[in-house]
Each structure stands twice: as structure tokens, then as C-alpha cells.
Design a protein around this motif. Structure first.
Motif, short mmCIF file in Angstrom:
data_model
loop_
_atom_site.label_atom_id
_atom_site.label_comp_id
_atom_site.label_asym_id
_atom_site.label_seq_id
_atom_site.Cartn_x
_atom_site.Cartn_y
_atom_site.Cartn_z
N GLU A 256 -24.07 15.60 10.96
CA GLU A 256 -25.50 15.49 10.64
C GLU A 256 -26.23 16.82 10.72
N ASP A 259 -27.59 18.44 7.55
CA ASP A 259 -28.84 17.98 6.93
C ASP A 259 -30.01 18.87 7.32
N ARG A 262 -29.93 22.02 5.10
CA ARG A 262 -30.33 21.73 3.72
C ARG A 262 -31.85 21.66 3.62
N SER A 263 -32.47 21.01 4.60
CA SER A 263 -33.94 20.89 4.56
C SER A 263 -34.60 22.24 4.81
#
Length: 569
Positions: A256, A259, A262-263
């Protein structure tokens, strides 16, 4: 005999990790507390950094990485953040920070800040509210609070160890005064881990990034970037506890975590030029590191393998090949930082040369055996020249350009690293590489602070004046002069995307590669080695030891050459 092969470097915009502004930048790491003190209180500050930025620019650097200067109780000297949107008063004001960014940009230096998002301080408003709110509250859900095991919850929720030693769990007292839940802290007990599964956490850090980007910050170095998420079940580590337990897969490198990056990458793309992210990532295999460098995640990550290698040509070459492959041709190299012993000391120590990469790379870079500093200086000079010749960015830790050795003999009472206290003195910790810098040969603080200032926050040894910046600046044979020569030659001859091609050599202890018209050769042996006949017509750019004969590379040294004919064509 070492054989030839070429490592291609991606040049297209999609595959190159981040903007060309960063992929081969030289970044100077500023441990602010120890750089320069402008107000005489014994602690380095933003005013001192602003005064010292010209020295960094004159060295030939492209950017600075600023260790945490946020509001903090300083139990881990800034890596325990109480407020991500303010400056700690010990370091100055927001106006001082803005002045540093402006002056840096005026000098052509970009500015990286440190992002510590795995954990905060127990003084953070969220954590204080979590302790006060009690079990089952929204406030506690932002952290990893759990019930203890045992009849009365007197045992921690699992067997995880803290990186700093001891258990990774601390029990709180509930608002009614009863023994309560436990909270997870991967490091010191003053540094509670966030629960990144709670949406408030992601929203908070998105605001933090934009706040600093809007003030002109150019990017972030991400502390413990492989942390943040923990396995949802917080299961026991099957390896047990202690230094032999091995890598705790439930504690680090959870899927996780990608993520988050990426943000963050999307946030960085809102700006022109795009903001930059480089990760501090310690994972047990190179393929795990490569996952963080996918095109929509981090621009870059530190290739720590090179930092921990013993002084052997084959080991250096293997680490370089790994770094170039995993980093898609443009990794972030470093030979020192605020968490490991200084390079001069490390290279002067006897180092094991077994085949396996250390399972605890940080521990491998904090050995405490005796050091031959003369040998260490030779090897540190050579290793620095080799690393600066590689494709990719290079991070220089403050004081390395002065050739400072590690300070081992601090008085016990002066030590401040939580590693020292949590290990009950079994581990010296990191204070010895954080001693405030010597700028002048004399004075109460060797120029770290003005005359009459308080003594530095960590005591400087009496011999520190021999490494003063003012003396080295006038000595063409000094470590400082070598750094300036190397960075000037790097800028003149190593810009652009030249592939690295390893060259065959007659001796395994001689490591050589070329990049276009440029050639780098490092002699790892203790005896002079003759260069190959085809190198005789090359021009010497820099040598880390005096050259008696340009056809002979001195022991434990690196020489940079250029083929003037190719360079001109």
C-alpha cells in the motif's frame, strides 16, 4: 581480469527518473543543527545556513537537502515533528526560511526539505488528542493503538523491535488513570507511527506538501519511505526479537505504500517545473527498491549498496551495476549521511569482505573498531572521485568535503542520540557524525558560532581546528580543494547522457570505466599500477593523490582522464 560491458542510460523523458535538473545533480546535505550558528546559542540555524550558502555554491553543488527544521521537541533532533507547518524557534522563523530559499535560488541552488511522514512527535496535536480521547476514538484511529496481550493487557500487542532498540510499543495511561492501550513506534517512543489506513493522514500530508511547495521548495527527501504502512494484522515477527531476527516483512515495504507516492507524484506535477521526490528506502533486495521507481512513483531513491561496501574493486563494481540497473541509469549515490559513520573513518577500519550484502546496512556503516585515518583519507578521496564520476545524482553530507573523521570519544553525558539511551550505551549512535562544523582554526567553536558564543550543542574535539574550512580553502592539496576540483571537472565533462562502459584491465584491483571522452580509473590496491598503453595519450583532469608519472596510478587512488580528441569532436 575485469571485462568490458556497457550499461545504457535511458534518455527519453518517460524513462529518465524525473527532471534533467535532478538526474545528475550534486546535492549538499545540510544537517542544520550543526552547520552554522548565527545567534550564538550553540545550535546551527537558518541564519547560519543563509550565511553559509555561498560556500555550498562555491563548492559546485546544484542543490541542498535540508534536514528537518519543523517545530519539534528535538528528542530525535527534528525527526520527531510536532507541527509540519511551522519552523522550530531554535532554527529561526518562517521569514528566515523564506530568506534561505530565496538566497539559495539566487545562487542557483535548488532546495529539498525532509519529509517525515511515517511518524510524528508525541507533542503533535493529533497525538495529544488521541491520548486524551481514549479507546475507540477517531483521534486514536490516526495512529496504531492496540490492546495489549496477557491477562490485563500488560504485554505488548506483538513482538516487534524498534529500530532504535527495545520494544516498538509503549503503553499509555487512559484518561481515567488506568493502564491503557499500546501505541506503535518504529523508532523512539517519542515518535508514534501514523496509521496511513486512516484518510485523515493522507489528506494532512497532501496539505503539507502543497504548503511548502507554494513557498518555493523544489522537492522532498522522504524519510523511511519503505515504512508508513504496516501489515494490517500486525502479526508477530517470525524471526523473533533482537539483532539476529532479520527483516520484519510485516513492518516494512507493504504494497500500500506505493499508493502514497503515486498521489504525491500527482501533486508534484501540479507545479512547473515538476517537484522532485527522492526516497530513503532500506529493503532486502534490489527488485523491491525498483518498485518505488516506477514512472508514476518516486523520481529517485538512494542506492545505499555502494555506501556499505568494503574497499574491494569487485564489490564496488557489483554495487554500481546494481544501482544503475535499479535506478534506471540515474540513481542517487551517497557515501555518507547523518545516520552513518563518516567515510574517512569507515574506510580506515578493517572491513569484512564476505560475499553477502549486510542484512543490516546501517549497522554495517556504524562499526566502532580502530581506524587508520591516513589510509581512510586516501580511500575516501578515491571513493568520492569514483562516485562523482558515475551517472546519477550525488549527495554530499556536510563535513565530508573537509575530510572529517568520526568522533568516537564523546563524553557519555554529552551524547544525545536516542539510540544511545535506548540501547543503554551498547550503541554509540549517530552523534559522532553530527559534531558542528569547524570553519576557522581557532575560537571557542572553531567559527561555528561567533566569538563569545555558547559552546556547540555537541562538544567539538580540540583537534577539529586542523580541519577548518578557512585553512583547507587555501591548500590545493586539501580535501576541500579536491571536492572543488572534482565538481568543476564533473560539470565540464560529465553533463548529458553518456553511457557507462566498463573497461578491461590487467589487474582485478584496478576498476575503470569510460563515459564518452571521459575515463575514470580507481586503484584499490596498495601498490602503484600502470595504466593500459592505450590510455597514454589521455589528459589527466584530476588525481586524488599526487601523480609522479601520469602512466602510473598511485595506490588507493582515483584518476580522471579525458580524451581531448573525442571531447573536441
Amino acid at each position: 581480469m575485469l571485462v568490458s560491458h556497457t550499461i545504457e542510460i535511458p534518455t527519453d523523458a518517460h524513462s529518465a527518473p524525473g527532471s534533467a535538473l535532478w538526474r545528475d545533480a550534486v546535492v549538499y546535505q545540510v544537517y542544520l543543527r550543526s552547520y552554522r550558528d548565527s545567534d550564538g546559542d550553540g545550535i546551527g540555524d537558518l541564519g547560519g545556513l543563509r550565511e553559509g550558502l555561498e560556500a555550498i555554491a562555491a563548492l559546485g553543488c546544484d542543490a541542498i537537502w535540508l534536514n528537518p527544521c519543523y517545530a519539534s521537541p528535538q528528542r530525535d533532533h527534528g525527526y520527531d515533528i510536532a507541527d509540519y507547518l511551522s519552523i522550530d524557534p531554535a532554527y529561526g522563523t518562517m521569514a528566515d526560511f523564506d530568506a534561505v530559499v530565496k538566497r539559495a535560488h539566487d545562487l542557483g541552488l535548488r532546495v529539498l526539505m525532509d519529509m517525515v511522514a511515517n511518524h510524528c512527535s508525541v507533542d503533535h496535536a493529533w497525538f495529544r488528542a488521541a491520548v486524551a480521547a481514549g479507546r475507540g476514538s477517531t483521534e486514536r484511529a490516526r495512529f496504531l493503538f492496540r490492546e495489549g496481550r496477557g491477562v490485563d493487557g500488560e504485554l505488548p500487542p506483538n513482538n516487534w523491535d524498534s529500530v532504535f532498540g527495545g520494544l516498538a510499543w509503549t503503553r499509555v495511561v487512559e484518561p481515567d488513570g488506568s493502564p491503557g492501550q499500546w501505541y506503535l513506534h518504529s523508532f523512539d517512543s517519542s515518535q508514534p507511527d501514523f496509521d496511513w489506513r486512516h484518510p485523515d493522514v493522507a489528506e494532512h500530508f497532501a496539505r503539507v506538501l502543497r504548503f511548502w511547495f507554494d513557498r518555493g521548495v523544489d522537492g522532498f527527501r522522504i524519510d523511511v519511505a519503505h515504512g508508513h504502512y504496516k501489515a494490517a494484522d500486525l502479526a508477530d515477527h517470525p524471526g523473533g526479537r533482537g539483532p539476529e531476527a532479520g527483516h520484519n516483512h510485516a513492518m516494512w515495504d507493504q504494497p500500500e505504500v506505493h499508493d502514497i507516492y503515486r498521489s504525491w507524484r500527482e501533486i508534484g506535477r501540479e507545479y512547473e517545473p515538476e517537484k522532485y521526490f527522492v526516497g530513503e528506502i532500506w529493503v532486502p533486495s534490489p527488485d523491491r527498491l525498483a518498485d518505488y521507481l516506477r514512472p508514476d512513483e518516486l523520481h529517485n531513491a538512494f542506492s545505499f549498496d555502494l555506501l556499505v561496501q568494503p574497499w574491494e574493486a569487485a564489490r564496488f563494481r557489483r554495487a554500481i551495476d546494481t544501482g544503475l540497473t535499479v535506478g534506471r541509469g540515474w540513481p542517487a549515490w551517497t557515501l555518507a549521511n547523518h545516520d552513518v559513520h563518516r567515510a574517512v573513518t569507515r574506510y580506515g577500519q578493517e572491513q569484512p569482505s564476505d560475499e553477502a550484502l549486510p542484512t543490516d546496512m546501517i549497522a554495517a556503516a556504524r562499526r566502532t573498531g580502530p581506524a587508520n585515518l591516513e589510509r581512510g583519507r586516501r580511500r575516501a578521496r578515491a571513493a568520492t572521485a569514483l562516485a562523482l564520476a558515475l551517472p546519477g545524482s550525488m549527495y554530499l553530507y556536510q563535513g565530508e568535503e573537509l575530510g572529517l573523521p568520526e568522533v568516537f570519544d564523546l563524553p557519555d553525558a554529552a551524547r544525545q542520540d536516542p539510540i544511545w539511551t535506548r540501547s543503554n550505551g551498547a550503541e554509540l549512535g549517530r552523534d559522532g557524525c553530527r559534531i558542528p562544523l569547524p570553519w576557522t582554526t581557532d575560537g571557542d567553536t572553531f567559527g561555528f558560532g561567533a566569538t563569545g558564543s555558547r559552546h556547540a550543542w555537541l562538544p567539538q574535539p580540540a583537534w577539529f581546528g586542523a580541519y577548518a574550512r578557512e585553512t583547507q580553502a587555501a591548500d590545493p592539496g586539501s580535501m576541500l580543494s579536491l571536492y572543488r576540483d572534482l565538481l568543476a571537472a564533473r560539470r565540464a565533462h560529465l553533463g548529458g547522457a553518456a553511457a557507462l562502459r566498463w573497461l578491461p584491465t590487467a589487474r582485478d584491483s584496478l576498476l575503470a570505466f569510460e563515459r564518452g571522452a571521459f575515463l575514470c580509473a580507481t586503484n584499490f590496491s596498495g601498490e602503484p599500477l600502470a595504466v593500459l598503453p592505450q590510455w597514454h595519450n589521455l589528459t589527466v583532469l584530476v588525481s586524488t593523490q599526487p601523480l609522479v608519472d601520469p602512466a602510473v596510478i598511485p595506490p588507493e587512488s582515483t584518476v580522471w582522464f579525458v580524451d581531448e580528441r573525442l571531447a573536441a569532436s
